[in-house]
Design an enzyme around this catalytic site. Structure first.
Site, mmCIF file in Angstrom:
data_model
loop_
_atom_site.group_PDB
_atom_site.id
_atom_site.type_symbol
_atom_site.label_atom_id
_atom_site.label_comp_id
_atom_site.label_asym_id
_atom_site.label_seq_id
_atom_site.Cartn_x
_atom_site.Cartn_y
_atom_site.Cartn_z
ATOM 1 N N PRO A 18 84.008 48.500 51.653
ATOM 2 C CA PRO A 18 85.771 48.497 51.769
ATOM 3 C C PRO A 18 86.154 47.539 52.661
ATOM 4 O O PRO A 18 85.524 47.515 53.863
ATOM 5 C CB PRO A 18 85.946 49.878 52.569
ATOM 6 C CG PRO A 18 84.420 50.359 53.292
ATOM 7 C CD PRO A 18 83.309 49.586 52.543
ATOM 8 N N MET A 19 86.910 46.675 52.280
ATOM 9 C CA MET A 19 87.700 45.639 53.098
ATOM 10 C C MET A 19 89.114 45.485 53.218
ATOM 11 O O MET A 19 89.630 45.648 51.988
ATOM 12 C CB MET A 19 87.177 44.095 52.635
ATOM 13 C CG MET A 19 85.536 43.961 52.593
ATOM 14 S SD MET A 19 84.990 42.595 51.853
ATOM 15 C CE MET A 19 85.071 42.918 50.074
ATOM 16 N N GLN A 72 87.898 55.770 51.801
ATOM 17 C CA GLN A 72 87.499 55.714 53.013
ATOM 18 C C GLN A 72 88.870 55.985 54.192
ATOM 19 O O GLN A 72 89.866 55.474 54.090
ATOM 20 C CB GLN A 72 86.954 54.602 53.487
ATOM 21 C CG GLN A 72 86.408 54.466 54.669
ATOM 22 C CD GLN A 72 85.583 52.982 55.220
ATOM 23 O OE1 GLN A 72 86.616 52.272 55.582
ATOM 24 N NE2 GLN A 72 84.247 52.581 55.359
ATOM 25 N N CYS A 102 84.520 49.795 61.892
ATOM 26 C CA CYS A 102 85.550 48.776 61.992
ATOM 27 C C CYS A 102 85.773 48.271 63.354
ATOM 28 O O CYS A 102 85.994 48.951 64.183
ATOM 29 C CB CYS A 102 87.155 49.178 61.420
ATOM 30 S SG CYS A 102 88.251 47.660 61.357
ATOM 31 N N LYS A 141 80.207 55.034 57.079
ATOM 32 C CA LYS A 141 79.859 53.746 57.374
ATOM 33 C C LYS A 141 79.845 53.357 58.719
ATOM 34 O O LYS A 141 81.014 53.453 59.416
ATOM 35 C CB LYS A 141 80.794 52.698 56.492
ATOM 36 C CG LYS A 141 80.378 51.104 56.718
ATOM 37 C CD LYS A 141 80.987 50.216 55.576
ATOM 38 C CE LYS A 141 80.395 49.144 55.872
ATOM 39 N NZ LYS A 141 80.815 47.994 56.601
ATOM 40 N N HIS A 171 76.102 48.704 59.006
ATOM 41 C CA HIS A 171 76.178 47.457 59.057
ATOM 42 C C HIS A 171 75.336 46.777 60.194
ATOM 43 O O HIS A 171 75.191 47.380 61.417
ATOM 44 C CB HIS A 171 77.440 46.955 59.334
ATOM 45 C CG HIS A 171 77.841 45.504 59.693
ATOM 46 N ND1 HIS A 171 78.716 44.633 58.560
ATOM 47 C CD2 HIS A 171 77.488 44.551 60.419
ATOM 48 C CE1 HIS A 171 78.886 43.712 59.051
ATOM 49 N NE2 HIS A 171 78.114 43.425 59.979
ATOM 50 N N ASN A 204 74.157 46.838 55.077
ATOM 51 C CA ASN A 204 75.080 45.959 54.985
ATOM 52 C C ASN A 204 75.094 44.864 56.010
ATOM 53 O O ASN A 204 74.652 45.211 57.082
ATOM 54 C CB ASN A 204 76.385 46.977 55.235
ATOM 55 C CG ASN A 204 77.559 45.952 54.937
ATOM 56 O OD1 ASN A 204 78.443 46.123 56.041
ATOM 57 N ND2 ASN A 204 77.828 44.969 54.141
ATOM 58 N N GLY A 205 75.330 43.490 55.433
ATOM 59 C CA GLY A 205 75.395 42.592 56.448
ATOM 60 C C GLY A 205 74.781 41.312 56.199
ATOM 61 O O GLY A 205 73.402 41.400 55.785
ATOM 62 N N ASP A 206 75.316 40.310 55.634
ATOM 63 C CA ASP A 206 74.535 39.167 55.261
ATOM 64 C C ASP A 206 74.064 39.024 53.901
ATOM 65 O O ASP A 206 73.308 38.007 53.735
ATOM 66 C CB ASP A 206 73.686 38.591 56.345
ATOM 67 C CG ASP A 206 73.914 38.453 57.948
ATOM 68 O OD1 ASP A 206 75.438 38.271 57.877
ATOM 69 O OD2 ASP A 206 73.423 38.418 58.780
#
Length: 333
Positions: A18-19, A72, A102, A141, A171, A204-206
């Site tokens: 989710p962004m 979310q 976030c 998340k 993350h 999550n991440g990279d």
């Protein structure tokens, strides 16, 4: 097969993160078309939902072709989170997801998002309030912790599982890191390898290449990966990873025709969702990413980010294909 409650996903599913201002229905539709297995809405303020704020309500829009799809929510008040989960349930998503990750200041200042990482008891209470107020599977998340001195994800995972969440996406950074430095997946692996944990753990991440996705799958043992920034302007990453994991080989890179088709679909689907004026305006931020690294593109980029009429945008995309392209363009259905 990976299960989130009663939802069945393939082995090693790929999730779209989710962004904010990115993961709207047109973008999600593109990612779904290119292989995303599970997607989430932009995060939605529980307070905004309760106040009936127009922006928050619009983020509840989901469509059957996206399924499975999660909505979310974020917030720092138990009652508001419980009530907003009921509002979310009314639009019938497959999952309710809670954002405890976030790092953005405007969210953290309200005691929400990653701010909750400073108070695990509150995080548990907020989660329980949501779980108790919906029949849908609840996922979370989050990040590793507030900062390097307070990495608490091991305890967080156990306690959130104990109050009923069905999956956890982690993350691999702290809130203090924001998006800087390298994500630390060793802590994610610790959670996954905890014998007490029996829910799916997504990393999550990279993750920005098929090689890295396969390497992290093998090295850290996660049930799947969540991809965020690498999918912006490049929805092909999902199928590229799937193909590489299955065969060890790379799919051909997207052609200019593929890029133009993605941009055309994106703006058309945005117009169908929000009307021409807003649809054209809100797609502008994506063009630079679709045509990243194309030499001598400045003139076309300038047109795409300033044109107000859909037909002008389509004409410019046709010009782009003619000038740089190869192959035929498939029109959106």
């Amino acid at each position: 097969m990976v299960k989130i409650g009663n939802i069945e996903l393939p082995d090693f599913p790929l999730l779209l993160a989710p962004m904010e201002d990115v993961s709207d229905p047109p973008f999600r539709r593109l990612c779904k078309a290119h292989g995303a297995d599970l997607m989430y809405s932009e995060f939605i303020s529980s307070e905004g939902l309760i106040r009936d704020a127009m922006k928050s309500r619009m983020k509840l829009d989901i469509f059957d072709y996206e399924r499975p799809v999660g909505i979310q929510i974020f917030g720092g008040d138990e009652e508001a989170m419980a009530l907003s989960a009921k509002i979310v349930e009314a639009v019938n998503p497959d999952i309710v997801d809670i954002n405890f990750g976030c790092p953005v200041k405007k969210v953290v200042c309200k005691g929400a998002g990653a701010a909750v990482l400073k108070d695990i008891d509150l995080m548990v209470r907020l989660t329980k309030a949501v779980v108790d107020s919906t029949h849908l599977p609840v996922t979370v998340k989050t990040r590793l912790g507030w900062d390097s001195d307070s990495i608490n994800i091991y305890e967080v995972a156990e306690r959130l599982q104990d109050v009923g969440i069905k999956a956890l996406s982690i993350h691999g950074r702290t809130r203090a890191q924001m998006y800087k430095g390298e994500a630390d997946w060793t802590e994610i692996a610790r959670v996954k390898n905890n014998p007490r944990i029996n829910i799916p753990i997504f990393g999550n991440g990279d993750i920005d290449s098929p090689e890295k996705a396969l390497d992290y799958k093998n090295r850290y043992g996660v049930d799947g990966v969540m991809i965020g920034r690498a999918a912006i302007g490049y929805p092909w990453i999902f199928n590229e990873i799937k193909h590489y994991v299955a065969t060890g080989e790379h799919l051909p890179a997207p052609t200019m025709a593929d890029r133009v088709e993605a941009a055309r679909n994106h703006v058309q689907w945005a117009i169908e969702w929000k009307g021409e004026r807003l649809g054209v305006f809100e797609t502008r931020r994506h063009y630079t990413n679709y045509f990243k690294g194309i030499p001598n593109f400045k003139e076309y980029r300038q047109k795409l980010v300033t044109q107000d009429a859909a037909q002008d945008v389509y004409n410019t995309l046709d010009d782009v294909l003619q000038r740089f392209g190869e192959g035929s363009l498939t029109m959106p259905a």
